[in-house]
Design a protein around this motif. Structure first.
Motif, PDB file in Angstrom:
ATOM      1  N   LEU A  11       0.853  -1.190   0.000  1.00  0.00           N
ATOM      2  CA  LEU A  11       0.000   0.000   0.000  1.00  0.00           C
ATOM      3  C   LEU A  11       0.888   1.239   0.000  1.00  0.00           C
ATOM      4  CD1 LEU A  11      -2.646  -0.981   2.717  1.00  0.00           C
ATOM      5  CD2 LEU A  11      -2.735  -1.397   0.251  1.00  0.00           C
ATOM      6  N   ARG A  12       0.431   2.288  -0.644  1.00  0.00           N
ATOM      7  CA  ARG A  12       1.218   3.530  -0.653  1.00  0.00           C
ATOM      8  C   ARG A  12       0.299   4.743  -0.578  1.00  0.00           C
ATOM      9  NH1 ARG A  12       3.421   4.145  -6.898  1.00  0.00           N
ATOM     10  NH2 ARG A  12       1.389   4.246  -7.927  1.00  0.00           N
ATOM     11  N   GLU A  13       0.800   5.780   0.056  1.00  0.00           N
ATOM     12  CA  GLU A  13       0.041   7.017   0.178  1.00  0.00           C
ATOM     13  C   GLU A  13      -0.086   7.702  -1.183  1.00  0.00           C
ATOM     14  OE1 GLU A  13       1.303   8.216   4.751  1.00  0.00           O
ATOM     15  OE2 GLU A  13       2.383   9.099   3.054  1.00  0.00           O
ATOM     16  N   TYR A  14      -1.125   8.495  -1.324  1.00  0.00           N
ATOM     17  CA  TYR A  14      -1.324   9.225  -2.573  1.00  0.00           C
ATOM     18  C   TYR A  14      -2.179  10.462  -2.296  1.00  0.00           C
ATOM     19  CZ  TYR A  14      -6.063   7.291  -2.682  1.00  0.00           C
ATOM     20  OH  TYR A  14      -7.360   6.969  -2.374  1.00  0.00           O
ATOM     21  N   PHE A  15      -2.264  11.339  -3.289  1.00  0.00           N
ATOM     22  CA  PHE A  15      -3.068  12.560  -3.177  1.00  0.00           C
ATOM     23  C   PHE A  15      -4.344  12.408  -4.002  1.00  0.00           C
ATOM     24  CE2 PHE A  15       1.185  14.201  -2.297  1.00  0.00           C
ATOM     25  CZ  PHE A  15       0.950  14.930  -1.140  1.00  0.00           C
ATOM     26  N   GLY A  27       9.053   4.014   1.363  1.00  0.00           N
ATOM     27  CA  GLY A  27       8.442   5.235   0.872  1.00  0.00           C
ATOM     28  C   GLY A  27       8.996   5.613  -0.486  1.00  0.00           C
ATOM     29  N   TYR A  28       8.448   6.650  -1.049  1.00  0.00           N
ATOM     30  CA  TYR A  28       8.904   7.112  -2.367  1.00  0.00           C
ATOM     31  C   TYR A  28       8.697   8.618  -2.457  1.00  0.00           C
ATOM     32  CZ  TYR A  28       3.962   7.149  -3.736  1.00  0.00           C
ATOM     33  OH  TYR A  28       2.608   7.387  -3.806  1.00  0.00           O
ATOM     34  N   ALA A  76       8.107  17.164  -4.419  1.00  0.00           N
ATOM     35  CA  ALA A  76       7.272  18.016  -3.573  1.00  0.00           C
ATOM     36  C   ALA A  76       7.045  17.405  -2.202  1.00  0.00           C
ATOM     37  CB  ALA A  76       5.929  18.257  -4.267  1.00  0.00           C
ATOM     38  N   THR A  77       7.043  16.078  -2.128  1.00  0.00           N
ATOM     39  CA  THR A  77       6.764  15.429  -0.848  1.00  0.00           C
ATOM     40  C   THR A  77       7.282  13.993  -0.862  1.00  0.00           C
ATOM     41  OG1 THR A  77       5.025  14.916   0.730  1.00  0.00           O
ATOM     42  CG2 THR A  77       4.514  14.572  -1.570  1.00  0.00           C
ATOM     43  N   PHE A  78       7.351  13.411   0.326  1.00  0.00           N
ATOM     44  CA  PHE A  78       7.750  12.014   0.489  1.00  0.00           C
ATOM     45  C   PHE A  78       6.531  11.231   0.956  1.00  0.00           C
ATOM     46  CE2 PHE A  78       9.406   8.405   2.869  1.00  0.00           C
ATOM     47  CZ  PHE A  78      10.372   7.916   2.001  1.00  0.00           C
TER      48      PHE A  78
END
Length: 243
Positions: free
Chosen positions: A55-59, A99-100, A111-113
């Motif tokens: 799973l990975r974070e996203y906007f 993370g990426y 812009a962000t991690f």
């Protein structure tokens, strides 16, 4: 005089002992024997399938880097989906955290991690994965693939295959000796020659919707899985007397 008799007896015993040993050795060699190998094989459908899920974070607003969906939100969705599927919480374990960097422009710094988290999920059949991943935001699923398969009674089945291989060896020895009008005697030796366990990966005919991001819900329900069976085989060697 007694000493002389004693020394004479010891001398005779030492002379005869090698001879008697040779006779016993020759008698053992002369015992007719038969040595054969037996083979047995079993194919079983795996009832333990282990999936790697990342799973990975996203906007939500990727362009403006707003409304980030954090990893804990995605994890809660995954845990709830597993509970709804009737699986125990022990079915899911964390295998890694990473993370990426999210680039909005190749010429600029990231812009962000964004954090990512990897899990191992144990299920009894691949069909369950469809329902589980369909309840997690598809944009938050980086990948999901099979890591390995197994069977809950593998050790018991291995024992059974060994027994079947040994029985096959005895059966072979019995009919071979019978063809010479003789009878099979007691077993003299048993050896395990080789072990062969094959654990192939299941072959997926269609992708799971959640991480393939299919366009329709109908495609999610139509997950067609073709299993390759686990193959267990043994070769046992046995030696028997011939009566």
């Amino acid at each position: 005089m007694k000493k002389f008799v004693l020394l004479s007896s010891l001398l005779v015993a030492s002379i005869l002992s090698p001879a008697f040993s040779q006779v016993r050795f020759e008698q053992q060699i002369q015992v007719p024997t038969i040595e054969v190998a037996g083979f047995a094989e079993m194919e079983i459908v795996p009832d333990e399938i282990y999936f790697n899920i990342s799973l990975r974070e996203y906007f939500e607003d990727e362009k403006n880097q707003k409304d980030k969906v954090i990893i804990s939100t995605l994890e809660k969705q995954l845990i709830k989906a597993i509970a709804d599927a009737g699986l125990p919480k022990e079915s899911l374990s964390v295998s890694g955290v990473g993370g990426y960097q999210n680039y909005t422009d190749k010429k600029k710094k990231p812009a962000t991690f964004l954090e990512s988290k990897q899990y191992e999920l144990k299920v009894s059949s691949a069909e369950k994965l469809d329902g589980i991943l369909s309840k997690v935001e598809s944009r938050g699923i980086q990948y999901a693939n099979v890591s390995r398969v197994d069977h809950s009674k593998r050790e018991e089945l291995k024992k059974q295959v060994k027994i079947d291989a040994l029985k096959a060896a005895k059966e072979k020895a019995t009919y071979l000796v019978a063809s010479l009008d003789e009878k099979l005697g007691k077993v003299l030796e048993i050896k395990e020659l080789d072990e062969n366990l094959q654990f192939p990966q299941p072959v997926f005919a269609k992708n799971v919707r959640a991480f393939a991001q299919a366009e329709s819900a109908d495609m999610a329900a139509d997950s067609d899985v073709q299993y390759q069976k686990i193959k267990i085989s043994y070769r046992m060697q046995a030696a028997f007397e011939i009566k």
